[in-house]
Design an enzyme around this catalytic site. Structure first.
Site, PDB file in Angstrom:
ATOM      1  CG  HIS A 119      30.610  19.605  43.253  1.00  0.00           C
ATOM      2  ND1 HIS A 119      31.653  19.975  44.268  1.00  0.00           N
ATOM      3  CD2 HIS A 119      30.217  18.343  43.599  1.00  0.00           C
ATOM      4  CE1 HIS A 119      31.336  19.186  45.172  1.00  0.00           C
ATOM      5  NE2 HIS A 119      30.564  18.101  44.860  1.00  0.00           N
ATOM      6  CB  CYS A 120      33.996  15.962  39.979  1.00  0.00           C
ATOM      7  SG  CYS A 120      33.944  14.149  39.463  1.00  0.00           S
ATOM      8  N   PRO A 121      30.790  14.740  41.619  1.00  0.00           N
ATOM      9  CG  PRO A 121      28.956  13.743  41.000  1.00  0.00           C
ATOM     10  CD  PRO A 121      29.936  14.904  40.592  1.00  0.00           C
ATOM     11  CG  ASN A 125      37.843  18.265  45.943  1.00  0.00           C
ATOM     12  OD1 ASN A 125      37.378  19.222  46.341  1.00  0.00           O
ATOM     13  ND2 ASN A 125      39.264  17.887  45.811  1.00  0.00           N
TER      14      ASN A 125
END
Ligand SMILES: [Zn+2]
Ligand SMILES: [Zn+2]
Length: 337
Positions: A119-121, A125
């Site tokens: 999960h990429c802040p 997304n």
């Protein structure tokens, strides 16, 4: 408000903040190029230099913006949208949906994501099956763009403001009062944004290399971490590194690579994200021979009625770090199918 809802709101707030930082800084650097650097270069009649930086800089900027926006807004592939293809797989403990191999539950998005990477802040997304390529290409282009901004912008900005390069990277950190005096506050901020681009470039370059290494092995980040912890190896991969790259980038030839990866393209990766490829058991590739209606593996499932064996195979599939240890009974069934 439930714990999950609070987490989702916090994750969204952090995500929007990160997106704001990305768009502000990147757009500011593009603005400096057009408002300060380009006019000076043109004034000095350096047309060749201007043309090179105009084409190269815009090519980078277009690719950076395109891949970032696509990585942010393309769904990574949610298991809930593919349940009709995934009924044969075990269910997720958190959301109770059928969970194909390589799917993981993201606790920030509270959803099961196909071929989950992380999960990429910064993207707000998940990175999964359908947007992994955009994420990787963004890292590569942003890394090149940040090196380019530091090397070219740092020098040219000083020349555009002072007609000479006074400060160099190596001594800039010790001359803060001088820089403030000579360039003023706005010039000082711009100056340090160019310097800031250097650690960003190094971090993204390192990240691109790590992801490149995993892609060439057809692994996701989460699979690599699990593998490291368990100290086991992933299934033997009979495809070459080049095959893994072609599959990941969704291309077959060099011509396609140039057209589809060096320029904006919305093509999807090969496969459907449900039937994981490169899953081998000895000489039999269990999951790669899929068609649009299902998979070789699901055909095998349909032909096996022994619940014990199916359950055992599920367990072995879900334990991605020990898949080569398929049972003797399962091996014999595969060979007779
Ligand atoms: Zn789930
Ligand atoms: Zn997520």
């Amino acid at each position: 408000m439930s714990h999950d809802q609070t987490k989702k709101i916090l994750s969204n707030l952090l995500g929007y903040f990160c997106m704001l930082i990305f768009f502000s800084l990147t757009t500011y650097i593009v603005y400096i190029f057009y408002s300060a650097i380009a006019p000076t270069v043109l004034e000095e009649k350096q047309y060749g230099k201007f043309l090179f930086h105009f084409i190269f800089g815009n090519w980078l900027a277009i690719n950076i913006y395109f891949n970032y926006i696509m990585a942010c807004f393309t769904s990574p592939g949610l298991a809930k949208d593919y349940q009709h293809l995934a009924r044969q797989y075990p269910t997720c403990k958190k959301c109770s949906l059928n969970k194909p191999p390589r799917t993981h539950h993201c606790r920030w998005c509270n959803a099961c994501v196909l071929r989950f990477d992380h999960h990429c802040p910064w993207l707000n997304n998940c990175v999964g099956f359908y947007n992994h390529r955009y994420f990787f290409q963004f890292c590569c282009f942003m890394s090149i763009g940040s090196f380019y901004a530091t090397i070219f912008g740092f020098r040219e900005f000083q020349i555009s403001r002072l007609r000479i390069q006074l400060f160099r990277h190596i001594d800039a950190f010790y001359k803060i009062p001088d820089i403030l005096e000579v360039l003023g506050v706005d010039g000082f901020v711009t100056f340090y944004i160019f310097i800031l681009a250097l650690p960003v470039a190094c971090a993204l370059f390192g990240m691109s290399c790590c992801h490149g290494h995993m892609i060439s092995q057809n692994r996701t980040l989460v699979e690599s971490l699990v593998n490291e912890k368990s100290d086991d190896s992933l299934p033997s991969n009979k495809k070459t590194r080049m095959d893994n790259w072609k599959q990941f980038l969704g291309v077959s030839t060099l011509y396609e690579f140039v057209g589809r990866n060096l320029f904006p393209s919305t093509h999807k990766p090969k496969g459907n994200g449900i039937t994981a490829t490169n899953y081998y058991d000895g000489n039999v590739n269990l999951l790669s021979n899929h068609d649009e209606h299902g998979s070789y593996a699901s055909n095998i499932y349909n032909r096996i009625s022994d619940n014990y064996l199916v359950k055992k195979y599920h367990t072995e599939l879900s334990v991605w770090n020990k898949p080569q240890v398929l049972s003797r009974e399962w091996r014999s069934i595969v060979q007779t199918c």
